[in-house]
Design an enzyme around this catalytic site. Structure first.
Site, PDB file in Angstrom:
ATOM      1  N   GLU A 164      -1.685  45.414   5.232  1.00  0.00           N
ATOM      2  CA  GLU A 164      -1.547  45.358   3.789  1.00  0.00           C
ATOM      3  C   GLU A 164      -0.135  44.961   3.385  1.00  0.00           C
ATOM      4  O   GLU A 164       0.835  45.236   4.088  1.00  0.00           O
ATOM      5  CB  GLU A 164      -1.917  46.719   3.184  1.00  0.00           C
ATOM      6  CG  GLU A 164      -3.413  46.911   3.242  1.00  0.00           C
ATOM      7  CD  GLU A 164      -3.844  48.328   2.922  1.00  0.00           C
ATOM      8  OE1 GLU A 164      -4.919  48.490   2.339  1.00  0.00           O
ATOM      9  OE2 GLU A 164      -3.112  49.262   3.265  1.00  0.00           O
ATOM     10  N   CYS A 172       6.663  44.523  -0.323  1.00  0.00           N
ATOM     11  CA  CYS A 172       6.665  45.538   0.735  1.00  0.00           C
ATOM     12  C   CYS A 172       5.763  45.001   1.844  1.00  0.00           C
ATOM     13  O   CYS A 172       4.574  44.771   1.619  1.00  0.00           O
ATOM     14  CB  CYS A 172       6.116  46.832   0.145  1.00  0.00           C
ATOM     15  SG  CYS A 172       5.853  48.156   1.329  1.00  0.00           S
ATOM     16  N   CYS A 226       0.144  52.213  13.271  1.00  0.00           N
ATOM     17  CA  CYS A 226       1.450  52.713  13.706  1.00  0.00           C
ATOM     18  C   CYS A 226       1.228  53.776  14.766  1.00  0.00           C
ATOM     19  O   CYS A 226       0.297  54.569  14.664  1.00  0.00           O
ATOM     20  CB  CYS A 226       2.207  53.317  12.521  1.00  0.00           C
ATOM     21  SG  CYS A 226       3.868  53.879  12.960  1.00  0.00           S
ATOM     22  N   CYS A 286       3.103  60.213  12.280  1.00  0.00           N
ATOM     23  CA  CYS A 286       3.579  61.160  11.263  1.00  0.00           C
ATOM     24  C   CYS A 286       2.348  61.746  10.582  1.00  0.00           C
ATOM     25  O   CYS A 286       1.450  61.007  10.155  1.00  0.00           O
ATOM     26  CB  CYS A 286       4.499  60.480  10.260  1.00  0.00           C
ATOM     27  SG  CYS A 286       5.912  59.695  11.073  1.00  0.00           S
ATOM     28  N   CYS A 293       1.072  60.666   6.896  1.00  0.00           N
ATOM     29  CA  CYS A 293       1.036  59.235   6.574  1.00  0.00           C
ATOM     30  C   CYS A 293      -0.321  58.627   6.906  1.00  0.00           C
ATOM     31  O   CYS A 293      -0.829  58.784   8.022  1.00  0.00           O
ATOM     32  CB  CYS A 293       2.140  58.522   7.354  1.00  0.00           C
ATOM     33  SG  CYS A 293       2.033  56.722   7.270  1.00  0.00           S
ATOM     34  N   CYS A 304       3.502  53.782  -0.895  1.00  0.00           N
ATOM     35  CA  CYS A 304       3.925  53.998   0.486  1.00  0.00           C
ATOM     36  C   CYS A 304       3.151  55.141   1.127  1.00  0.00           C
ATOM     37  O   CYS A 304       2.869  56.137   0.501  1.00  0.00           O
ATOM     38  CB  CYS A 304       5.404  54.335   0.519  1.00  0.00           C
ATOM     39  SG  CYS A 304       6.389  52.901   0.170  1.00  0.00           S
TER      40      CYS A 304
HETATM   41  N1  SAH Z   1       7.500  53.372   9.526  1.00  0.00           N
HETATM   42  C1  SAH Z   1       8.552  53.244   8.585  1.00  0.00           C
HETATM   43  C2  SAH Z   1       8.213  52.363   7.415  1.00  0.00           C
HETATM   44  C3  SAH Z   1       6.845  52.490   6.789  1.00  0.00           C
HETATM   45  S1  SAH Z   1       6.481  53.996   5.926  1.00  0.00           S
HETATM   46  C4  SAH Z   1       9.026  54.591   8.117  1.00  0.00           C
HETATM   47  O1  SAH Z   1       8.370  55.568   8.392  1.00  0.00           O
HETATM   48  O2  SAH Z   1      10.100  54.649   7.518  1.00  0.00           O
HETATM   49  C5  SAH Z   1       7.367  53.797   4.399  1.00  0.00           C
HETATM   50  C6  SAH Z   1       7.771  55.130   3.768  1.00  0.00           C
HETATM   51  O3  SAH Z   1       6.642  55.834   3.249  1.00  0.00           O
HETATM   52  C7  SAH Z   1       8.450  56.073   4.748  1.00  0.00           C
HETATM   53  O4  SAH Z   1       9.583  56.655   4.154  1.00  0.00           O
HETATM   54  C8  SAH Z   1       7.379  57.094   4.967  1.00  0.00           C
HETATM   55  O5  SAH Z   1       7.885  58.302   5.442  1.00  0.00           O
HETATM   56  C9  SAH Z   1       6.770  57.202   3.603  1.00  0.00           C
HETATM   57  N2  SAH Z   1       5.475  57.849   3.565  1.00  0.00           N
HETATM   58  C10 SAH Z   1       4.534  57.899   4.535  1.00  0.00           C
HETATM   59  N3  SAH Z   1       3.456  58.583   4.132  1.00  0.00           N
HETATM   60  C11 SAH Z   1       3.703  58.962   2.865  1.00  0.00           C
HETATM   61  C12 SAH Z   1       2.946  59.689   1.907  1.00  0.00           C
HETATM   62  N4  SAH Z   1       1.734  60.113   2.168  1.00  0.00           N
HETATM   63  N5  SAH Z   1       3.515  59.891   0.705  1.00  0.00           N
HETATM   64  C13 SAH Z   1       4.750  59.431   0.422  1.00  0.00           C
HETATM   65  N6  SAH Z   1       5.504  58.731   1.277  1.00  0.00           N
HETATM   66  C14 SAH Z   1       4.982  58.509   2.506  1.00  0.00           C
HETATM   67 FE1  SF4 Z   2       4.477  55.127  11.100  1.00  0.00          FE
HETATM   68 FE2  SF4 Z   2       3.739  56.213   8.813  1.00  0.00          FE
HETATM   69 FE3  SF4 Z   2       5.446  57.507  10.373  1.00  0.00          FE
HETATM   70 FE4  SF4 Z   2       6.245  55.281   9.091  1.00  0.00          FE
HETATM   71  S1  SF4 Z   2       5.622  57.215   8.179  1.00  0.00           S
HETATM   72  S2  SF4 Z   2       6.589  55.819  11.263  1.00  0.00           S
HETATM   73  S3  SF4 Z   2       4.321  54.092   9.138  1.00  0.00           S
HETATM   74  S4  SF4 Z   2       3.317  57.017  10.895  1.00  0.00           S
END
Ligand code: SAH
Ligand code: SF4
Length: 352
Positions: free
Chosen positions: A88, A101, A108, A112, A115, A331
């Site tokens: 996306e 973005c 990934c 996390c 996420c 995000c």
């Molecule tokens: N993998 C990278 C970039 C993609 S995620 C990273 O983790 O930084 C982009 C941002 O969205 C990151 O700061 C991540 O922690 C945040 N993010 C992930 N899941 C989220 C959620 N459910 N609500 C708000 N922010 C989230």
């Molecule tokens: Fe991967 Fe989501 Fe963690 Fe970013 S926040 S490193 S996209 S699992």
């Protein structure tokens, strides 16, 4: 190999012995205007016909779905590559600029917990061309929609950019050289891959770095961001300081506020201290709900309290707007419209 994977010499190679200005004409039409080779009317008809069926000039991504939010100021695309991998891309229009973005991986592997992309698992890395193509298509679409010029790129879509270092850095250079987007207008967001941060610091580029912190102690961060077990906070903070010193760019810390998990006064204290050590700016975003994580984002009162606490400690802080929340474009919610375990059309995902 697709259109945006080619470099200038390879493009020139396709044209054989044509003069340099022909290469410029073709590059402009393909990369800026996204024309099909057969439609490049600045080239002689014979040349156009020869290029018309060239596989290497095809786009890599097929548009599967578009959704809009925020009065059509936020546009999200779902793309599919030839092998079925889905990613996306989100375009956001602001009063004076547009930002895209981009995704760096399909899925990934970092896992996390909060996420949506992490919940899906990992399918594959994107190529340099697939990353650049997302930007080029957003540039064209921003123009077509009458948005302000697309000037900023953030690597905050699906995937961990520093786990796909070569293609991501290649894309940054390419965007800089060919699409005229300044390094200072690009932001790589990382979960905290320490060797990647160090390597990026040595590239002599002034790309902005956003570090997804989310917790200010190792015990909590181990739970939210599993890669923290490999790269501890102290090491991460040291790498951030190095990055700042080497590039002169201010770092930002991203913090998704999760109700009663990381929005307590003690969390704000820990964050304020780390931000002071690095001279970092803090971006807060109330957690967006995802299917695989039951805890809600912090309610507005808790967000305000957290902000006041940080400000009292002298931290530079902003609350990020939750762009596109209603269409799941924000995000952390990028999940390619797929259910966990199905990152590719018809294919199960390799476990992370
Ligand atoms: N993998 C990278 C970039 C993609 S995620 C990273 O983790 O930084 C982009 C941002 O969205 C990151 O700061 C991540 O922690 C945040 N993010 C992930 N899941 C989220 C959620 N459910 N609500 C708000 N922010 C989230
Ligand atoms: Fe991967 Fe989501 Fe963690 Fe970013 S926040 S490193 S996209 S699992």
């Amino acid at each position: 190999m697709s259109r945006f994977d080619l470099d200038r010499e390879e493009l020139a190679g396709l044209l054989d012995k044509e003069p340099a200005y022909r290469v410029d004409q073709l590059a402009h039409a393909l990369y800026r205007e996204l024309k099909e080779p057969g439609e490049v009317t600045t080239l002689p008809a014979s040349l156009r016909q020869r290029l018309a069926g060239a596989k290497e000039l095809e786009l890599a991504l097929r548009l599967v779905a578009t959704s809009e939010a925020d009065d059509a100021k936020t546009v999200k695309w779902l793309f599919e590559a030839g092998d079925g991998a889905r990613v996306e891309t989100v375009l956001m229009a602001y009063p004076r600029r547009a930002t895209v973005c981009v995704s760096s991986q399909a899925g990934c592997a970092m896992g996390c917990t909060f996420c949506a992309t992490g919940q899906l698992g990992f399918a594959r890395h994107l190529s340099r061309g697939e990353i650049v193509e997302q930007v080029a298509r957003a540039v064209a679409e921003a123009a077509a929609r009458g948005f302000p010029r697309l000037s900023n790129v953030v690597f905050m879509g699906m995937g961990e950019p520093l786990a796909n270092y070569g293609p991501v850095l290649g894309a940054v250079r390419r965007l800089n050289g060919d699409l005229g987007i300044g390094a200072r207008a690009m932001t790589i967001s990382t979960v905290g891959i320490v060797p990647g941060i160090r390597r990026l610091a040595g590239e002599g580029m002034q790309v902005n770095l956003a570090v997804s912190l989310h917790a200010g102690n190792d015990a909590l961060r181990d739970r939210l961001v599993p890669i923290n077990r490999r790269y501890r906070l102290a090491e991460l903070v040291a790498a951030c300081r190095e990055y700042r010193q080497a590039t002169g760019r201010r770092i930002s810390f991203e913090w998704a506020l999760i109700s009663e998990v990381n929005d307590r006064p003690s969390d704000a204290d820990e964050l304020a201290e780390l931000a002071a050590e690095v001279g970092a700016h803090v971006n807060l975003i109330p957690l967006n709900p995802t299917p695989g994580y039951g805890v809600p984002g912090s309610p507005p009162e808790a967000v305000s309290r957290f902000v006041r606490h940080l400000e009292a400690a002298g931290t530079n802080v902003t609350v990020r707007d939750t762009r596109g929340r209603e269409s799941a474009a924000a995000c952390g919610q990028l999940a390619a419209g797929l259910v966990p375990g199905r990152l590719r059309r018809g294919l199960a995902v390799a476990s992370a």
